[in-house]
Design an enzyme around this catalytic site. Sequence first.
Site, PDB file in Angstrom:
ATOM      1  CG  ASP A   8     138.017 102.912  62.159  1.00 28.99           C
ATOM      2  OD1 ASP A   8     138.478 101.776  61.928  1.00 28.99           O
ATOM      3  OD2 ASP A   8     136.826 103.132  62.430  1.00 28.99           O
ATOM      4  CG  ASP A 130     130.095  98.078  56.209  1.00 28.39           C
ATOM      5  OD1 ASP A 130     130.541  97.160  56.924  1.00 28.39           O
ATOM      6  OD2 ASP A 130     130.815  98.804  55.510  1.00 28.39           O
TER       7      ASP A 130
END
Length: 245
Positions: A8, A130
């Site tokens: 990330d 998500d």
Amino acid sequence: MLIIPAIDLKDGACVRLRQGRMEDSTVFSDDPVAMAAKWVDGGCRRLHLVDLNGAFEGQPVNGDVVTAIAKRYPNLPIQIGGGIRSLETIEHYIKAGVSYVIIGTKAVKDPEFVAQACRAFPGKVIVGLDAKDGFVATDGWAEVSTVQVIDLAKRFEADGVSAIVYTDIAKDGMMQGCNIPFTAALAAATRIPVIASGGIHNLGDIQALLNAKAPGIIGAITGRAIYEGTLDVAEAQALCDREQR
């Protein structure tokens, strides 16, 4: 099933968030390319990259880092998400050597864009769903929609989407196990292969995913667990290979 290390990216560094909160981040390395090398040397067969700044800003911010990793490992499948909301951005990443692009927010707000992307870049498009309590979240998880995950996933079956990355936001970064029942239910409800994400802590969580006996689950993304040492990439991949012979 593939074990897929996550990198990330925030402000050029490799970080991990808790439950998607940008203000609750831990920096694990200021050299993401070196971090990619660590996971490749550890035997990973695919990398999952996320441009966190891009997810919030709606356009690539850490694209140079993504390109650098793709150039260093031209034969390694790499998937990138975060801020991918135009065909031009997809084209940029594909030309840079990225194997798959993950469309998240744009897929929820403009499902037809997914169909366009699949036509323009067949075999290259993954949808990232998500969720909080089964409802899809967007804009770097800052907003929760009224759209249910399984309903939206079914809409993409005819488009040629390569996979769905499903993340349970409540689990992400918490290392308390992923939401296996819902992940398995999603895999059973759609013809699109599913990649599990969010909450994996150790080898027991990988075994639990395998025990679900859901053939539609083709991968598991892991982040904080491999950075904090509670899960070994090579050991986890070896377990998957043994179980699925």
